[in-house]
Scaffold this motif. Structure first.
Motif, PDB file in Angstrom:
ATOM      1  N   SER A 259     -19.850   8.449 -12.059  1.00 21.50           N
ATOM      2  CA  SER A 259     -20.618   7.476 -11.293  1.00 21.50           C
ATOM      3  C   SER A 259     -20.590   7.831  -9.809  1.00 21.50           C
ATOM      4  O   SER A 259     -19.546   8.176  -9.253  1.00 21.50           O
ATOM      5  CB  SER A 259     -20.027   6.076 -11.486  1.00 21.50           C
ATOM      6  N   ARG A 277     -25.946   1.430 -15.136  1.00 19.46           N
ATOM      7  CA  ARG A 277     -24.865   2.416 -15.244  1.00 19.46           C
ATOM      8  C   ARG A 277     -25.366   3.801 -14.838  1.00 19.46           C
ATOM      9  O   ARG A 277     -26.533   4.148 -15.055  1.00 19.46           O
ATOM     10  CB  ARG A 277     -24.315   2.447 -16.673  1.00 19.46           C
ATOM     11  N   SER A 357     -20.049   4.216 -19.910  1.00 17.60           N
ATOM     12  CA  SER A 357     -20.905   3.876 -18.772  1.00 17.60           C
ATOM     13  C   SER A 357     -21.834   5.027 -18.383  1.00 17.60           C
ATOM     14  O   SER A 357     -22.325   5.074 -17.275  1.00 17.60           O
ATOM     15  CB  SER A 357     -20.091   3.417 -17.552  1.00 17.60           C
TER      16      SER A 357
END
Length: 466
Positions: A259, A277, A357
């Motif tokens: 991320s 996400r 995610s």
């Protein structure tokens, strides 16, 4: 001489005649029932099962902003450290809290003394979680026969990359003679199992799975089978990982797996199944279970959390990092766990999803769950959540920690939440929807999924105690 020749020829004929006789078949395998009697955990939510579980159910998050000091670049000057930190596109991490307070991992005791020079951080996490699990199970045998019937199955996905990076610098700086004699023992993944075995005198099977993010689940499943087939009466099983370092973060960043959108909002960065996400958050920790045969546990009056009812494993045979869009590998692992368990899909009440995610992975897993559980999933009777919203992705330890959370969900009758589920992926609809808040429900059987790079998949199915 001639008589000697005839004597030899006679012996050879007798030998051939004897070897041609059919052997008796091997004894039938015992297939004993396996139960969970002890739990231990080191997680970003805290050190200790009770602490981690209570914070998970309360909706707390163990993810924070990454700092330059987290990169574990031993010996680097400040300029190099800051430059390296600035180059990393992902600046969030799920770090185990360290210190001397309750719920914190004590580095002074577990890592920094002279007696622990051969122990890397991932090994120390495993030893800490093992101590808690053994105490919880009330199992620290001193009798030789009991030690010989106790084994260890602890794996890791990566091990100590920071040690390898430090050693690499020594090569280029022509300082190889300064390399620690403990370098190799610190990086070998099987040394987590080895140190546990040596510390407690366990002489049963010593095993170490290395299957990326499915490691913890495979380690538990393999250990259960060792008990089923009579290789051991008790097994310490789980996974451990400590790969929050410059090289690991850079590597996963280059894979575009991490991320990057929430660097200034770290607690919002891990959002399984959410439309916003954009990758997983790297985490660390360890999860260890004490498994034993049901008859052994009952004979000694052990507390039983749950039964290991099914274990399914499969391969995608598709891509080094991506699952196939149809979710066939996940479907196979879940179906095989169900088949081994003897349960029907509508008898499973909760799934702790792998859901890391990532945009592709979460959607593929949701597709696979819907395929396996069909009407049961669509009706809303099947509760689904991913605890990685709170812990990040613990890589080789993920499957073990999440298996512990799954067992605790059965034990306490509480399904833990999926954090940051603001706008569920459009793949969900009607009753088929991940859980956004903890929920009190009776859970008779629960599944824990773990999938890894290389297309390796594992599903563990637990049920309430016999």
């Amino acid at each position: 001489m001639r008589s000697f020749f005839f004597a030899i020829r006679g012996r050879l004929r007798a030998s051939r005649s004897f070897s041609s006789q059919a052997l008796d078949p091997p004894p039938a395998p015992r297939h004993r029932r396996v139960v969970v009697t002890g739990l231990g955990a080191v997680t970003p939510l805290g050190c200790g099962v009770g602490t981690a579980w209570s914070r998970l159910v309360d909706g707390q998050c163990g993810i924070r902003a990454l700092s330059p000091e987290d990169l574990r670049m031993n010996g680097a000057d400040e300029k190099t450290l800051v430059h390296t930190y600035e180059q990393l596109p992902s600046k969030v991490a799920a770090v185990v809290p360290c210190g001397n307070e309750e719920g914190e991992f004590n580095e002074d005791i577990s890592l920094l003394s002279q007696d622990h020079r051969s122990i890397a951080r991932f090994i120390a996490y495993a030893l800490c979680a093992t101590e808690e699990a053994l105490k919880d199970a009330n199992w620290k045998p001193t009798d030789v026969e009991k030690q010989e019937s106790t084994g260890v199955s602890i794996g890791a996905g990566i091990g100590s990359i920071s040690d390898i990076a430090d050693a690499g610098h020594m090569v280029y700086e022509k300082r190889l003679r300064q390399l620690s004699p403990f370098f190799v023992p610190r990086i070998l993944i099987n040394m987590a199992s080895g140190h546990v075995s040596m510390k407690y005198g366990f002489k049963g099977p010593i095993h170490a799975a290395v299957t990326a993010c499915a490691t913890g689940a495979h380690s538990i499943g393999d250990a259960a089978r060792m008990i089923q087939f009579g290789d051991a009466d008790v097994m310490l099983a789980g996974g451990t990982e400590s790969s929050i370092d410059a090289l690991s973060i850079a590597g996963f960043s280059r894979c575009r797996a991490l991320s990057t959108k929430y660097n200034f909002l770290p607690q919002l960065s891990s959002r399984p199944f959410d439309s916003g996400r954009d990758g997983f958050v790297i985490g660390e920790g360890a999860g260890i279970m004490v498994l034993e045969s049901l008859d052994h546990a009952e004979e000694r009056g052990a507390k039983i959390y749950a039964e290991v009812r099914g274990y399914g494993a499969s391969g995608d045979a598709y891509h080094i990092t991506k699952p196939h869009a149809d979710g066939r590998g996940a479907i196979l692992s879940m179906s095989r766990a169900l088949r081994q368990s003897g349960l029907r899909p509508n008898q499973v009440d909760y799934i702790n999803a792998h859901a890391t995610s990532t945009p592709a992975g979460d959607a593929v897993e949701a597709t696979a769950i819907r395929s396996v559980f069909s009407d049961h999933a669509d009706s809303g009777a099947l509760t689904i959540s991913s605890t990685k919203g709170a812990t990040g992705h613990l890589l080789g330890a993920a499957g073990a920690v999440e298996a512990i959370f799954t067992v605790l969900a059965i034990h306490h009758g509480i399904a833990p939440p999926t954090l940051n589920l603001d706008k569920p992926d459009p793949i969900f609809s009607g009753g088929f929807m991940p859980l956004g808040a903890a929920k009190d429900i009776p859970i008779r059987a629960a599944l824990s999924n773990s999938f890894g790079f290389g297309g390796t998949n594992a599903s563990l199915l637990f049920s309430s105690p016999p």
